[in-house]
Design a protein around this motif. Structure first.
Motif, short mmCIF file in Angstrom:
data_model
loop_
_atom_site.label_atom_id
_atom_site.label_comp_id
_atom_site.label_asym_id
_atom_site.label_seq_id
_atom_site.Cartn_x
_atom_site.Cartn_y
_atom_site.Cartn_z
N GLU A 1 43.44 32.87 -48.44
CA GLU A 1 42.39 32.93 -47.43
C GLU A 1 41.14 32.36 -48.08
O GLU A 1 40.55 32.97 -48.98
N PRO A 2 40.69 31.17 -47.67
CA PRO A 2 39.61 30.51 -48.40
C PRO A 2 38.27 31.22 -48.26
O PRO A 2 37.89 31.66 -47.17
N ALA A 3 37.57 31.34 -49.37
CA ALA A 3 36.23 31.92 -49.36
C ALA A 3 35.24 30.91 -48.78
O ALA A 3 35.51 29.71 -48.72
N PHE A 4 34.10 31.39 -48.36
CA PHE A 4 33.10 30.50 -47.76
C PHE A 4 32.22 29.83 -48.82
O PHE A 4 31.85 28.68 -48.67
N ARG A 5 31.90 30.55 -49.86
CA ARG A 5 31.06 29.96 -50.90
C ARG A 5 31.92 29.17 -51.88
O ARG A 5 33.03 29.57 -52.23
N ARG A 6 31.36 28.03 -52.34
CA ARG A 6 32.15 27.13 -53.17
C ARG A 6 32.62 27.80 -54.45
O ARG A 6 33.78 27.63 -54.87
N ALA A 7 31.75 28.57 -55.10
CA ALA A 7 32.13 29.18 -56.38
C ALA A 7 33.34 30.11 -56.21
O ALA A 7 34.28 30.07 -57.01
#
Length: 279
Positions: free
Chosen positions: A110-116
């Motif tokens: 589930e991809p996070a919203f912040r790049r880091a």
């Protein structure tokens, strides 16, 4: 007394009956499942195997329709799925964030919203697949010459980020000839240093095109000559040996020949088909 020559009449509306075909030989899906090897695709297969063992980035270039994606797809489908996970990215016009998020989805994250956080999750997942599952990630990016410049910069940084003691990703960037020049620019130095090999696919020459067409027809069940030599010469002249264009032209030509009740595709029929597809 000489017997008058007659033309065989085939009443079926499907040209396959006339030519003894079990499938449409130049249909895109049929060609995908019955890939015809060429000298170029054989060379690519050899280089593909080498990059699997070395990892890093491979460049596959060539003009549109020459068979780059089809050749890679045919090679990738033969890989054992428990050892390799192949991820295709076809929407090269998507944003940088969306491309990384798509990669995360394909790796069951589930991809996070912040790049880091997104990059950290991807790295942990890739390391786990490699070390615990012994599964190698192969990322194939089509039309890579259309990728946002920001993605090319980010991809180099991402590969540095995921790198510990060894390369974890095998990436194929697939595009036209401008791709090599783009990656040679100073802005993409981090990515360019990861490039381990380059393969360029050329259009088929006249003899290669003849073998390609014969193989396509044979795969579809044809057991006799369908094209006159002059017709094949015309196909080569009109398509410059680009397989995708040749397949489209020949698919139309078979239908035109059937409509005209002809058992052999001649040069005149190729010309009629050419007008239909505006070559």
């Amino acid at each position: 007394m000489k017997r008058k020559k007659t033309t065989r009449v085939v009443k079926s509306a499907d040209y396959r009956d006339r030519f003894g075909l079990s499938h449409h030989p130049f249909d895109k899906q049929f060609l995908r499942l019955n890939h015809v090897e060429t000298d170029g695709s054989k060379r690519l297969q050899e280089r593909f195997g080498w990059l699997l063992s070395e990892r890093g980035v491979g460049l596959l270039t060539g003009e549109s329709g020459v068979g780059k994606t089809a050749a890679l797809d045919a090679i990738a489908r033969k890989l054992p799925s428990h050892r390799h996970r192949v991820v295709y990215i076809e929407d090269s016009g998507a944003s940088t964030t969306d491309i990384f998020r798509y990669l995360a989805y394909e790796l069951d994250l589930e991809p996070a919203f912040r790049r880091a956080a997104l990059w950290r999750g991807l790295k942990d997942r890739i390391v786990k697949l490699d070390e615990e599952n012994d599964q190698q990630i192969i990322l194939i990016i089509d039309d890579a010459h259309r990728l946002p410049r920001s993605f090319l910069t980010s991809l180099g940084a991402f590969m540095n980020f995921t790198l510990d003691s060894k390369e974890l990703l095998t990436i194929w960037l697939v595009g036209d000839s401008k791709l090599s020049g783009t990656l040679g620019m100073a802005a993409y130095q981090h990515l360019h240093t990861r490039v381990r090999l380059k393969v360029h696919l050329e259009p088929l020459n006249r003899d290669e095109l003849s073998e390609y067409v014969e193989s396509c027809l044979a795969n579809a069940g044809c057991k006799h000559q369908v094209l006159a030599d002059t017709a094949l010469d015309a196909v080569f002249h009109l398509t410059r040996g680009v397989p995708r264009i040749a397949a489209k032209l020949l698919g139309i030509s078979l239908r035109v020949a059937h409509k005209k009740n002809k058992d052999i595709v001649c040069e005149q029929i190729i010309e009629e088909a050419r007008k239909e597809i505006l070559l």
